[in-house]
Every structure is written in C-alpha cells, then in structure tokens.
Design a protein around this motif. Sequence first.
Motif, mmCIF file in Angstrom:
data_model
loop_
_atom_site.group_PDB
_atom_site.id
_atom_site.type_symbol
_atom_site.label_atom_id
_atom_site.label_comp_id
_atom_site.label_asym_id
_atom_site.label_seq_id
_atom_site.Cartn_x
_atom_site.Cartn_y
_atom_site.Cartn_z
ATOM 1 N N UNK A 246 -3.653 23.052 -95.972
ATOM 2 C CA UNK A 246 -3.203 23.967 -97.181
ATOM 3 C C UNK A 246 -3.746 23.302 -98.589
ATOM 4 N N UNK A 247 -4.416 22.160 -98.381
ATOM 5 C CA UNK A 247 -5.072 21.512 -99.670
ATOM 6 C C UNK A 247 -6.436 21.413 -99.540
ATOM 7 N N UNK A 248 -7.246 22.386 -100.158
ATOM 8 C CA UNK A 248 -8.860 22.082 -100.121
ATOM 9 C C UNK A 248 -9.260 21.072 -100.474
ATOM 10 N N UNK A 249 -8.775 20.239 -101.468
ATOM 11 C CA UNK A 249 -9.279 19.118 -102.001
ATOM 12 C C UNK A 249 -8.682 17.771 -101.230
ATOM 13 N N UNK A 250 -7.890 17.978 -100.296
ATOM 14 C CA UNK A 250 -7.307 16.858 -99.390
ATOM 15 C C UNK A 250 -7.245 17.461 -97.901
ATOM 16 N N UNK A 251 -8.380 17.789 -97.227
ATOM 17 C CA UNK A 251 -8.509 18.434 -96.146
ATOM 18 C C UNK A 251 -7.740 17.568 -95.187
ATOM 19 N N UNK A 252 -6.839 18.048 -94.066
ATOM 20 C CA UNK A 252 -6.366 17.112 -92.925
ATOM 21 C C UNK A 252 -7.322 16.404 -92.327
ATOM 22 N N UNK A 253 -6.789 15.545 -91.905
ATOM 23 C CA UNK A 253 -7.572 14.356 -90.996
ATOM 24 C C UNK A 253 -6.643 13.348 -90.251
ATOM 25 N N UNK A 254 -6.709 13.532 -88.936
ATOM 26 C CA UNK A 254 -5.761 12.370 -88.156
ATOM 27 C C UNK A 254 -6.532 12.022 -86.794
ATOM 28 N N UNK A 255 -6.790 10.765 -86.992
ATOM 29 C CA UNK A 255 -7.639 10.022 -86.027
ATOM 30 C C UNK A 255 -7.135 10.398 -84.713
ATOM 31 N N UNK A 256 -6.121 10.876 -84.439
ATOM 32 C CA UNK A 256 -5.878 11.136 -83.091
ATOM 33 C C UNK A 256 -6.048 12.730 -82.729
ATOM 34 N N UNK A 257 -6.497 13.353 -83.558
ATOM 35 C CA UNK A 257 -6.472 15.006 -83.612
ATOM 36 C C UNK A 257 -7.979 15.106 -84.040
ATOM 37 N N UNK A 258 -9.007 15.165 -82.861
ATOM 38 C CA UNK A 258 -10.474 15.547 -83.161
ATOM 39 C C UNK A 258 -10.600 16.964 -83.520
ATOM 40 N N UNK A 259 -9.725 17.824 -83.782
ATOM 41 C CA UNK A 259 -9.832 19.357 -83.974
ATOM 42 C C UNK A 259 -9.482 19.544 -85.460
ATOM 43 N N UNK A 260 -10.633 19.293 -86.275
ATOM 44 C CA UNK A 260 -10.674 19.655 -87.615
ATOM 45 C C UNK A 260 -11.982 19.602 -88.322
ATOM 46 N N UNK A 261 -12.083 20.157 -89.479
ATOM 47 C CA UNK A 261 -13.187 20.109 -90.252
ATOM 48 C C UNK A 261 -13.836 18.764 -90.585
ATOM 49 N N UNK A 262 -12.624 17.719 -90.821
ATOM 50 C CA UNK A 262 -12.946 16.475 -91.303
ATOM 51 C C UNK A 262 -13.675 15.666 -89.840
ATOM 52 N N UNK A 263 -13.130 16.090 -88.984
ATOM 53 C CA UNK A 263 -13.205 15.251 -87.455
ATOM 54 C C UNK A 263 -14.626 15.746 -86.942
ATOM 55 N N UNK A 264 -15.005 17.055 -87.209
ATOM 56 C CA UNK A 264 -16.085 17.682 -87.153
ATOM 57 C C UNK A 264 -17.335 16.952 -87.737
ATOM 58 N N UNK A 265 -17.240 16.758 -89.351
ATOM 59 C CA UNK A 265 -18.142 16.182 -90.070
ATOM 60 C C UNK A 265 -18.324 14.575 -89.533
ATOM 61 N N UNK A 266 -17.180 14.027 -89.276
ATOM 62 C CA UNK A 266 -17.195 12.696 -88.925
ATOM 63 C C UNK A 266 -17.888 12.413 -87.527
ATOM 64 N N UNK A 267 -17.883 13.514 -86.562
ATOM 65 C CA UNK A 267 -18.550 13.493 -85.227
ATOM 66 C C UNK A 267 -20.223 13.690 -85.769
ATOM 67 N N UNK A 268 -20.413 14.489 -86.174
ATOM 68 C CA UNK A 268 -21.730 14.845 -86.709
ATOM 69 C C UNK A 268 -22.438 13.526 -87.463
ATOM 70 N N UNK A 269 -21.741 12.890 -88.267
ATOM 71 C CA UNK A 269 -22.398 11.858 -88.980
ATOM 72 C C UNK A 269 -22.439 10.709 -87.983
ATOM 73 N N UNK A 270 -21.706 10.360 -87.144
ATOM 74 C CA UNK A 270 -21.714 9.349 -86.158
ATOM 75 C C UNK A 270 -23.133 9.785 -85.069
ATOM 76 N N UNK A 271 -23.132 11.094 -84.862
ATOM 77 C CA UNK A 271 -24.388 11.291 -84.040
ATOM 78 C C UNK A 271 -25.651 10.982 -84.863
ATOM 79 N N UNK A 272 -25.562 11.340 -86.040
ATOM 80 C CA UNK A 272 -26.839 11.012 -87.109
ATOM 81 C C UNK A 272 -27.049 9.370 -86.795
ATOM 82 N N UNK A 273 -25.981 8.676 -87.383
ATOM 83 C CA UNK A 273 -26.070 7.509 -87.304
ATOM 84 C C UNK A 273 -26.659 6.567 -86.015
ATOM 85 N N UNK A 274 -26.069 7.198 -84.916
ATOM 86 C CA UNK A 274 -26.586 6.813 -83.718
ATOM 87 C C UNK A 274 -28.088 7.045 -83.285
ATOM 88 N N UNK A 275 -28.438 8.226 -83.912
ATOM 89 C CA UNK A 275 -29.812 8.622 -83.554
ATOM 90 C C UNK A 275 -30.808 7.372 -84.439
#
Length: 578
Positions: A152-181
Amino acid sequence: MAGGKETPRQKMIGMMYLVLTALLALNISKEVLNGFVKVENSLQNTQKTLKGKVSETLTTLEVKYAQNKEKVGPFMDKAREVRGESDQLVNYITQLKGRCMATSEGKYDDAVENDFLDFIGKDDSGMDTTMSLADIQKKDEYQELTAFMVGSEPQSPKFDENDPWSASALKQNLEAYRDYLKEIRLVDSQGNSRELPEYIKVQLDDRFSFPNEMEDGKEVLWEAANFFDVPLAAVMPLMSKMIIDVQDAQEDVLSWLLGGIEAKSYKFTDLKPLVVPESNYILRGDSFRADVLLAAYDATNAPDIFIDDQKWDGRDSAMLAYEGMEGMTIGADGMGKLRIPTRGMSLGEMNFKGLIRFQGPDGNIEPYPFLTPTITVAEPALVVSPTKMNVFYRGVPNPVEVSVPGVPQDKIDVRIDGGHSIKRQSDGSYIVEPANNSSIREANITVSAELPDGTKKTLPSKNFRVKRIPDPVAFWTGKKPSDKGITKAEVLSFAPVAARMEGFDFDVKVRVKSFTMRISKDGSFSDLASGNNRITADQKEALKRLRRGNIIYLEDILVSMPDGSERDLPPMKLKITG
C-alpha cells in the motif's frame, strides 16, 4: 541481444510499450490494452529466438568439448553453470508472472501452494511459460496486483526475506544475477586466468540497472514506478523484457566463453616432427630416451630468440634482459641456430638461459623464457688401455683416471674390491692404494654411472694385477753392481751406501738400513758391519790402507721399502783400479 544492442524490432516494441503506458495513464479504452497483448506476443517471439541462439551456442560448446575435453573443459563447466543460473532466474520470473495473472484474475491465494498453476505451462523445451495475455479477462486490473507486488505504500515497497514474490524480491534476484555474471572467472588448461571483459560488465550494469524515476517532479522508487497502480497488461510485457535481458546477458557470456576457447589458438603454416633426446651418448645396455612431438611454426611470423652465453647460475629465475642483445639466427625451417663456443669455459654440467618473443594471435608480443637442456663440457679424451700393464704396486699411491664418456665426473661412482682403497682427488683423478696383504694379487674396479634420467648403470669391472715394488739397486760412490772398478779417490770419499729404483716410474724413496763391507787384502778377508747407510770409523781406517788391486765387497745390503718390508739387495764387488 548479444552485445547489448537492440534490433529495430526491439526498439519498436520498446516505443510501443512506452506509448501504451502513457495512454493507460489517460484511461484509454480496452483497444489500448489489446495493444499490450501485441507487444507481449512480440516479446514472447523474441524470447524464443534468443532461446534458440543460446541453445545453438551451447551446442557448439558441447561439440568442442567432445573434441578436446582438457582444453574446453573449464569453459564448458562455466557455461553449464551460467545456463543453470540463467534458467533458474527465467523460471522464477515466469512463475512470478503466473502469480501476477492469478492475482489480477482473483484466483491466487498465497496460503495455497501452487494456486497459480492454471496460469503456468511448459514450452517445447520443458521450460515454464505463462498463459497468453490475450486469454486474461482482467487485463486492466491493478489494485490487487499492486497490493501483491508493492503493497500500500509506494515509497516503502513490501519485502520479506521469506517471500520471494514481490517487486523488491524481483529486483534483488536480478541484481544478484548481474553480480554473479560480473564475477565469473576461470583458469584455462594452460593455467591462464580468465575473467569477463570490462565491456560486458558495463553492459550488465546498464541492462540490470534499477534507478529511481521522476513522476510529476517527484522521485519514485523503481518498484513503485513499474508496479504501483500499473495494470496487468503493462506489467506482463515489462517482465517479459526482463526475461529477454537475462537471455541477452546469458548469450553474451556464453559467446565470450566460446570465443575464449580459441582466443589463444596460434596459427601456424608448417608442422615438423621433432625428436629431443635426453642424451646423445648412450651406453650399451642402456635405452635411448627422447621426447617425440609434432612441432609447429609460422614461416610468416618468425620469433625473436635470445640466449645468454654465460652459464646459468641455477638460481636466477628472472626473465632474461634481452635489450641490447643480438637475436639468434632463424633458419628457413623456423628454428633458431644456437652456437655457444666453449673455449675458456669451465668443465662440467651447465645450462643457458634464453627467451623467445613471439607475436600472439592478439597482436601482442608474448615472452617465453626457457633453459637449454643440460650440457656437459669436457676435455677431449683419448682412451688407450695397455692391457699388459694393468698393474697396481703395493706401498705407493697409484694414480688412476676414471671417466665414462658422456657422463660428468660428479655422476660416476668408483669402487674397488679386495680390501684395497681408492680415493678421488681434487683434480678429479683417483689414487689406488693396494692392501699390504701379499696374498691378494688382484683388484677389480667397478664404476656406476648416473644416466640423464636419474637411473644408475653399472659398467663392466676392470681387472688389475697387484704386485710388490721391484727391488731397488744398490749404489756407492756412483757405482752399482754392474760396475767392476773403483778409484782410490772415489773410495776415500767415504760416501754413504744408497739404494735407488731404476727404471721405475713411481717416485719411491728407499733407505739402506745396514750393510757389511768385506775387504780382500793380501789374501785375507776382513768383515766390517755398519748399522746404517754410513761408512763407520773402522771401515774408513780399513779403506785408507787399501792399494791398487785390492777388492771391496758390499754385502748383506738391507733396505727398508715403502710397504714396510725389508729386502736384501745383491752384493757389489769393486776392484781398486788406481
């Protein structure tokens, strides 16, 4: 696409996506939503094209791996690892798309496992894929989707380390993939360290960059700009574009790995069999050993070869400082012609340090340090064996030279049997000292040689006879037993009685221990003894009274020999002649 460049088709899709997103903000009709369906379908086709290209690159790697596992192995292992990471991320994004579809359709309950599977299927290769956007009824739904992806808060997107299904988790996974490569490194079969080129790292940073955006003069987080109050029809193409970015990055890295296999492959114009022997001198009974290889050279790209003509000290591991040195002559066969004069050179084993400078396939001059094989510098040797003179004498040091052609002196081991001794001297020669036991009449010298491969070869033994030193010859006033006359003046010199080795090449000193002088005068004999080699007072008085024609006998001449024995020498008979 590979290299980070977009095709005209992709650019058109991107522009369509931007235009349609702007129209959505104006609440344009559902025809606009259907435009997103076309963009999504186009992106799906691009995914299939890229997937085929990735598969083709992997197949090429597999073929090269089958041809040369040792060389291609490190690249193949890394390619498989990249494929696994990429497939995992693509499947993750695809499943997230399915959950978004289920959420917008009101058919997703995160408390129910796999509640979204009606929106997920398998493509021809077994990879996860989503239902076509055209079949979704609520393409314009965004409220449930916003709550699912951002909260509900655009300036505070939800994020839960145990829940990979969110925009923040998506961003984190893409960044991790970039750093791995970006951290990919490997060591090839030649021990060279390889890492991803800088230009690919820059492309990865550009491709997987998630900056905040400006909306109505306000800075908005990436998660909110792309998923807050954004309808499903716009989110699906966005996530498909993310899959394409992953495929692009994967293809870039796989193409780099494929190119890396041949990056250090040198091109040559000629091949030549080459035999490098361990030694050019082979002892009978030993084996000829050599490395046999197929050497290659480029007649159009001759190397520069330098050699230090000073003996390598065995410690200096620094590369040869070739500046100012004259390069070696290169023959038409592509080989350097090495000539090192040995005049004035010390004897023994030695190596020489050299350097080959060769232009590699990338145009850079690459240095290749080397050491020559070990060579042995020796004096010219002539071996002549007088077979009837193979004798050692007791009581004296018998000098011997022992050598094995082709083997350095420090690589031979010399032994002697029968209780005799043999010792090596500082100049490399040997001294044999036979045992004093007169019953031992032979000596056998055995030599073992250490061959270039480290093995030892025992050579046939050499037999010698062991003899006592010949008898010395008695001398008095320059006379010896073969002489018959002596002058009165010579007699009155009262010289001591001596003994010498005549015709014997060894430097042997013997000493007269005693003798008896018998004087014949007027038909009578007188015997006068001396306990050493000197004329006694009685003997002197008797000698003074002698005259012409009298006879002097030297008898019982006892000498001490170097081997500790004593010997009686033949008598001397001298007649006074004047």
